[in-house]
Scaffold this motif. Structure first.
Motif, PDB file in Angstrom:
ATOM      1  N   ARG A   6     -24.371 -26.359  11.320  1.00 30.39           N
ATOM      2  CA  ARG A   6     -24.151 -27.154  10.128  1.00 30.39           C
ATOM      3  C   ARG A   6     -25.471 -27.338   9.373  1.00 30.39           C
ATOM      4  N   LEU A  43     -27.945 -25.258   9.330  1.00 27.88           N
ATOM      5  CA  LEU A  43     -28.257 -24.005   8.640  1.00 27.88           C
ATOM      6  C   LEU A  43     -27.487 -23.901   7.339  1.00 27.88           C
ATOM      7  N   LEU A  44     -26.248 -24.292   7.403  1.00 28.21           N
ATOM      8  CA  LEU A  44     -25.415 -24.230   6.200  1.00 28.21           C
ATOM      9  C   LEU A  44     -26.034 -25.084   5.101  1.00 28.21           C
ATOM     10  N   SER A 103     -29.185 -23.497   3.636  1.00 28.15           N
ATOM     11  CA  SER A 103     -28.983 -22.331   2.769  1.00 28.15           C
ATOM     12  C   SER A 103     -28.377 -22.757   1.442  1.00 28.15           C
ATOM     13  N   LEU A 136     -30.055 -22.092  -2.136  1.00 27.24           N
ATOM     14  CA  LEU A 136     -29.267 -21.461  -3.192  1.00 27.24           C
ATOM     15  C   LEU A 136     -29.423 -22.235  -4.502  1.00 27.24           C
ATOM     16  N   MET A 178     -17.456 -22.151  13.080  1.00 30.11           N
ATOM     17  CA  MET A 178     -18.710 -22.348  12.364  1.00 30.11           C
ATOM     18  C   MET A 178     -19.289 -21.031  11.873  1.00 30.11           C
ATOM     19  N   ASN A 192     -18.326 -20.465   8.386  1.00 32.07           N
ATOM     20  CA  ASN A 192     -19.113 -21.227   7.417  1.00 32.07           C
ATOM     21  C   ASN A 192     -20.428 -20.536   7.121  1.00 32.07           C
ATOM     22  N   TRP A 193     -21.038 -20.090   8.177  1.00 30.06           N
ATOM     23  CA  TRP A 193     -22.333 -19.457   8.038  1.00 30.06           C
ATOM     24  C   TRP A 193     -22.213 -18.213   7.177  1.00 30.06           C
ATOM     25  N   SER A 232     -21.998 -19.045   3.556  1.00 34.46           N
ATOM     26  CA  SER A 232     -23.208 -19.476   2.865  1.00 34.46           C
ATOM     27  C   SER A 232     -24.150 -18.299   2.634  1.00 34.46           C
ATOM     28  N   ALA A 292     -25.530 -17.005  -0.950  1.00 32.67           N
ATOM     29  CA  ALA A 292     -26.929 -16.749  -1.284  1.00 32.67           C
ATOM     30  C   ALA A 292     -27.112 -15.353  -1.855  1.00 32.67           C
ATOM     31  N   LEU A 334     -26.515 -14.636  -6.004  1.00 34.48           N
ATOM     32  CA  LEU A 334     -27.251 -15.422  -6.983  1.00 34.48           C
ATOM     33  C   LEU A 334     -27.315 -14.746  -8.339  1.00 34.48           C
TER      34      LEU A 334
END
Lengths: 174, 432
Positions: free
Chosen positions: A2, A4-5, A8, A12, B1, B4-5, B8, B12, B15
């Motif tokens: 969590r 790390l999320l 990031s 961003l 999880m 989720n990672w 993200s 990124a 962009l």
């Protein structure tokens, strides 16, 4: 994970601030405070130059490491089980005047996208109100909504929906 | 999880937002369900020499008429009159046709083609209407839509909408494209593409601009974009969220929803972004504004009564909290859109966990639920009030669907890949 999320996401947002070409846009990273602007260089995790409070925020034994408030369907009221979590972050903001947060309200994907955008805003606002009533300053908190547009869990069914009815607490610069 | 990672990381990596105006190759497929009991039987004879063209004219005309659910196509096989003197009326009466379409195509010069068509009344053995139009070969579908409009108007007395366009958002992978297509789904073009969500497209009354909400700057901002030049401007980018644009009928102003002053509230802003003025004043959610055709009222969704319902307020009484609640059945009625005559509105009604398209007559308050699917969204009236375009879901995929005002006919418009959502039916072309 969590953590790390969170990192990031902030990276961003920070990276975007440097690229935006529309000054009239009220960018989410425009907040003041020691935390702002540090995120981009901190991905390596060296921690140098970071305010000392970040270690407290990310201590897995601290309630401050918990960053999500979940809601019932169609509801924006903070359930009693999340009260201590929200109040702990409020006290933290009160005691660390340079810290600031973005609250992102989210909804599940049933129903109108525009109504869900407004509902997500209400969810974020409900957390903000609770925080400001408990000593955090208005300027430390920006509440925004992502509506149903950024689901954490995909698919239909209560297990996915319940994860998406959520306000996330993101510290600037983390 | 790990999911989720992954998300993200993906966020990124996207962009670099890119403005792409290339043609999309998305092809919409159309399926039709049901149909009214008393459909008009019509025979359409392939026009003389149309087989020399790249595009069949009569196939487009037939598909247009069939999609309304008001027509039944009679097979013309074996008979091929192209002029009134060649029509043997008893042949068509025997096949059950009430109306007959005949015509011819002739090259004029360069890539110009003249199309002549006639609509014949089989019972009266006479011509009802006819038209000769000259177009370039790249405009054959547009010409066919125009002929279908003439036929539809002659036989139903209503305005045809085959020459209109629709806008919608296509999500493919992590890309969101705002697209404009002909009303039959052909000629889809991306107006803008982003890697962040786009929602709530709204046509300007003259059909030349689209307002929409983009999340490209990490929060919702309202833009207006001119279709011909692709030029665009932010008309609402205030602190907090900016969303739900709706055009005033004169095209001079937009109603938008802002959160900067607390809650989600409806404001008016000039089309150039100036002259902000607060319109609604409640402690709750006021969103999804929609102007009445005469510009005097705004329908909107509000939870001021404890659950989201459709309300109506007068535009003149600015900053008034006064509004009439219009919907009372059920605990979730949202996304109102006025019919062109201002006498009814379509909206989304939730019942037993299903979200369906409904229509309410404003005078009598009578409600009719038109669909039986699970997740309908964003209903939008055709400019003649006869059909409603909406987004729904099949097998987990977002598709567009249209239902007739009486609920008798439904059609699906699907793309091969991706989710399609947030439809808005454009206005009648200016020559109508």
């Amino acid at each position: 994970m969590r953590k790390l999320l969170g990192i990031s996401l902030i990276v961003l947002l920070s990276a975007c601030a440097s690229q935006t070409t529309q000054p009239e846009v009220d960018d989410l990273t425009a907040g003041s405070g020691a935390g702002a602007g540090l995120g981009g260089s901190d991905l390596g995790g060296s921690g140098s130059g970071r305010p000392g409070y970040f270690s407290q925020l990310n201590d897995p034994n601290s309630i401050l490491s918990q960053r999500s408030v979940y809601y019932d369907y169609d509801s924006y009221s903070v359930k009693s089980e999340y009260r201590e979590l929200v109040l702990s972050h409020a006290r933290f903001l009160r005691d660390n005047a340079s810290a600031s947060v973005i609250l992102q309200g989210n909804t599940d994907d049933r129903g109108s996208r525009e109504y869900n955008l407004a509902l997500g805003q209400r969810r974020a606002d409900s957390v903000k109100n609770m925080m400001t009533l408990s000593g955090a300053r208005d300027a430390q908190i920006e509440s925004v909504s992502l509506g149903e547009e950024k689901p954490r869990a995909l698919g239909h069914g209560e297990s996915a929906w319940s994860q998406n009815r959520r306000t996330d607490i993101l510290y600037r610069g983390e | 999880m790990s999911i989720n990672w992954f998300q993200s990381i993906r966020a990124a990596s996207i962009l670099l937002l890119c403005l792409i105006s290339a043609h999309s190759h998305a092809q919409l497929n159309i399926e039709i369900f049901g149909g009214g009991a008393s459909r008009i039987p019509i025979a359409i004879v392939p026009f003389a020499d149309e087989n020399k063209l790249q595009q069949s004219i009569t196939a487009v005309i037939g598909a247009d008429l069939q999609r309304t659910g008001l027509f039944r196509l009679i097979d013309p096989a074996g008979l091929s009159p192209h002029a009134p003197v060649e029509v043997v009326y008893p042949d068509w009466a025997n096949r059950g046709a009430n109306a007959l379409v005949i015509g011819r195509v002739a090259a004029v010069s360069g890539d110009q083609v003249e199309i002549q068509f006639r609509l014949m009344d089989v019972a009266k053995k006479s011509q009802l209407t006819g038209l000769a139009i000259t177009v370039s070969t790249s405009q054959l579908r547009a010409a066919a839509h125009r002929i279908a409009d003439v036929i539809y108007e002659a036989l139903t007395g209503d305005v045809g909408v085959f020459s209109t366009r629709i806008a919608y958002v296509l999500k493919r992978g992590n890309k969101y494209a705002l697209q404009v297509a002909d009303a039959d789904g052909y000629n889809a073009q991306s107006i803008i593409e982003y890697t962040e969500p786009i929602i709530s497209p709204a046509w300007s009354p003259d059909g030349k601009q689209l307002a929409y909400v983009s999340f490209e700057n990490k929060k919702p901002i309202v833009y207006v974009q001119t279709l011909a030049t692709r030029e665009r401007r932010a008309v609402a980018s205030f602190k907090g969220s900016n969303s739900a644009p709706a055009w005033s009928p004169d095209g001079k102003r937009l109603a938008v929803v802002l959160t900067g002053q607390g809650g989600s509230q409806i404001f008016l802003v000039n089309a150039d972004g100036s002259g902000l003025q607060r319109l609604s004043r409640s402690s709750g959610i006021d969103t999804e504004p929609n102007f009445s055709p005469d510009g005097r009222y705004i329908l909107f969704t509000s939870d001021r009564g404890g659950s989201p319902q459709v309300y109506r307020m007068a535009v003149g009484s600015s900053e008034s909290g006064n509004a009439d609640r219009l919907t009372f059945e059920g605990s979730y009625n949202v996304s109102p859109d006025y019919s062109q005559d201002g006498k009814s509105f379509t909206f989304i009604h939730r019942n037993n966990g299903q979200f369906n398209v409904a229509v309410q007559d404003i005078g009598s308050r009578q409600v009719q639920i038109l669909t039986n699917s699970k997740f309908d969204e964003s209903p939008s009236f055709a400019p003649n009030g006869k059909m409603i375009l909406y987004a729904t879901e099949i097998n987990g995929h977002g598709i567009l669907s249209a239902v007739s005002r009486d609920g008798q006919t439904r059609q699906h418009l699907t793309v091969q890949t991706g989710d399609i959502r947030e439809p808005a039916w454009g206005p009648l072309p200016t020559w109508k």
